[in-house]
Design a protein around this motif. Structure first.
Motif, PDB file in Angstrom:
ATOM      1  N   UNK A  66       0.952  -1.206   0.065  1.00 61.59           N
ATOM      2  CA  UNK A  66      -0.095  -0.064   0.044  1.00 61.59           C
ATOM      3  C   UNK A  66       0.997   1.304   0.006  1.00 61.59           C
ATOM      4  N   UNK A  67       1.886   1.137   0.646  1.00 61.62           N
ATOM      5  CA  UNK A  67       3.041   2.212   0.774  1.00 61.62           C
ATOM      6  C   UNK A  67       3.685   2.721  -0.585  1.00 61.62           C
ATOM      7  N   UNK A  68       3.853   1.586  -1.260  1.00 59.25           N
ATOM      8  CA  UNK A  68       4.309   1.548  -2.681  1.00 59.25           C
ATOM      9  C   UNK A  68       3.321   2.169  -3.601  1.00 59.25           C
ATOM     10  N   UNK A  69       2.054   1.852  -3.469  1.00 57.34           N
ATOM     11  CA  UNK A  69       1.180   2.389  -4.650  1.00 57.34           C
ATOM     12  C   UNK A  69       0.683   3.802  -4.122  1.00 57.34           C
ATOM     13  N   UNK A  70       0.669   4.217  -2.858  1.00 56.36           N
ATOM     14  CA  UNK A  70       0.495   5.536  -2.402  1.00 56.36           C
ATOM     15  C   UNK A  70       1.866   6.302  -2.980  1.00 56.36           C
ATOM     16  N   UNK A  71       3.116   5.951  -3.038  1.00 56.77           N
ATOM     17  CA  UNK A  71       4.123   6.688  -3.541  1.00 56.77           C
ATOM     18  C   UNK A  71       4.129   6.954  -4.890  1.00 56.77           C
ATOM     19  N   UNK A  72       3.640   5.694  -5.335  1.00 60.95           N
ATOM     20  CA  UNK A  72       3.567   5.992  -7.119  1.00 60.95           C
ATOM     21  C   UNK A  72       2.418   6.967  -7.422  1.00 60.95           C
TER      22      UNK A  72
END
Length: 428
Positions: A66-72
């Protein structure tokens, strides 16, 4: 005979493209039925799926995804690349080096290699091609830089290794920091060397004033804060990796809100993407648990450890053979499948030889990076090819010099294990 048949069936199912989790579950079930009949199979199936996904540490997987998706969603990768390009753009191969720096920065707040490669493809390749970079070189730089997310924490691959091998996940994540920085520097030096050999590969960019350089650093602050919020508190012993993953996901959401990129439709899409990938990973873990029960009953690992213990061969010779095996497997199999199939067998041998399991975990992930770049699987190469429309062969050609540089780094980490173990040894 039963074990050989099951392993051949497993390889066949993986070769024809059956999802790893299903392949492991099917083969493990057939193996258990062959050894103990239906009562044994039903007993394992009744408990294994639930027990394999109720581990507290597994919560970190969906949180980091989820962190990766928000960063993207926040678009910070674009800003990281632009900032790095301002600082090193005038250096020969400067935009390529900036891509490696952006890949390391994105990996430090993401953890997904394919997401990193896809994001960098859309951001950096058009800029390099516009400046006159050789297409195969530009694509190769992005493919190799995307793999840094597998190594620099938070790394889903290191978490998966820790769960499979029952090794301290915090130490694994911290152990990936120095190797990640070393690999980043190696990518930069490789680009620099290639451009010195043939300057036409990458024309120099324009110079920037000191004021412009200092102004570009404002985008680095949120990234550093998010990295420290995840990795720093793990290193200092303030929080566990699971707790840090929740903090990281929250921080990434706040970052996306700060950039005003969050809408309800995008939020639903981000959560759905993280949930989908999490379910895939959990399915793999459930299938691996079923297969592991069968494999344990065969006692192959115990026999292998006993056989190696009576051999009069240097442990380093055996270790080199093991690592070469991983390199070969990386050319033909998915990295998650390699970890799940081999770690339960190989790790007891590695420990019996006197090697540290944290060191071995990080080494295996670095080798897995090479597997993301070598044919015929080469997942990152196909991701870059798909997002750019460039031929797959061209991307493979562009990444080949970086593969040789990677092998040198692997050799250094084998010779000097403290490259990996120094930071974990100083953790609170």
């Amino acid at each position: 005979m039963l074990l050989t048949s099951i392993l051949l069936l497993l390889l066949l199912l993986l070769f024809i493209g059956l999802p790893v989790g299903f392949a492991l579950a099917i083969c493990g079930s057939l193996g258990l039925y062959g050894m103990g009949g239906m009562p044994m199979l039903l007993g394992i199936l009744d408990t294994a799926p639930l027990s394999s996904v109720t581990s507290y540490e597994l919560i970190s997987v969906p949180m980091f995804l989820l962190m990766a998706e928000f960063v993207i969603l926040s678009g910070i990768a674009d800003d990281l690349f632009k900032a790095a390009a301002i600082w090193v753009g005038r250096v020969p191969g400067g935009l390529g080096i900036a891509t490696a720096i952006a890949g390391a920065g994105f990996g430090a707040i993401s953890g997904s290699s394919t997401a990193s490669a896809a994001t960098l493809s859309a951001t950096t390749i058009p800029a390099m091609l516009k400046q006159g970079y050789e297409p195969k070189m530009a694509c190769g730089v992005v493919a190799i830089s995307g793999t840094l997310a597998m190594l620099i924490p938070p790394s889903i691959a290191l978490i998966l290794f820790g769960i499979i091998a029952d090794v301290n996940i915090g130490k694994l994540l911290i152990g990936g920091i120095i190797p990640g920085l070393l690999v980043t520097a190696t990518i930069g030096f490789t680009i620099y060397a290639l451009v010195l050999l043939d300057p036409s590969r990458a024309p120099a960019g324009r110079a920037y004033s000191l004021r412009e350089k200092l102004a570009s650093l404002k985008v680095v602050g949120p990234m550093v804060a998010l990295f420290m919020a995840v990795t720093g508190i793990i290193y200092l012993g303030i929080a566990t990796p699971t707790e840090a993953s929740a903090i990281g996901a929250t921080g990434a959401l706040l970052l996306a809100l700060r950039e005003r990129k969050v809408t309800w439709s995008k939020l639903v899409k981000v959560v759905a993407a993280a949930a989908s990938t999490s379910c895939m990973i959990f399915l793999i873990i459930m299938g691996a648990r079923i297969f592991a029960f069968f494999f344990t009953l065969t006692q192959v690992t115990q026999d292998l450890v006993g056989w190696i213990s009576i051999m009069e061969i240097s442990p380093y010779v055996i270790m080199v053979a093991i690592l070469c095996g991983y390199l070969i497997l990386g050319c033909i199999m998915d990295q998650a499948a390699i970890l799940i199939l081999t770690v339960p067998i190989v790790l007891p041998v590695v420990v019996a030889l006197g090697f540290d399991p944290v060191w071995f975990g990080v080494i295996v992930i670095v080798i897995a990076e090479v597997g993301l770049l070598t044919p015929p699987v080469g997942l990152n190469v196909f991701v870059v090819s798909r997002y750019t429309g460039r031929p797959v062969g061209e991307v493979f050609a562009g990444v080949s010099p970086h593969i040789f540089a990677h092998l040198i780094i692997i050799a250094l980490m084998v010779i000097f294990p403290q490259i990996i173990l120094w930071l974990p040894s100083h953790m609170n």
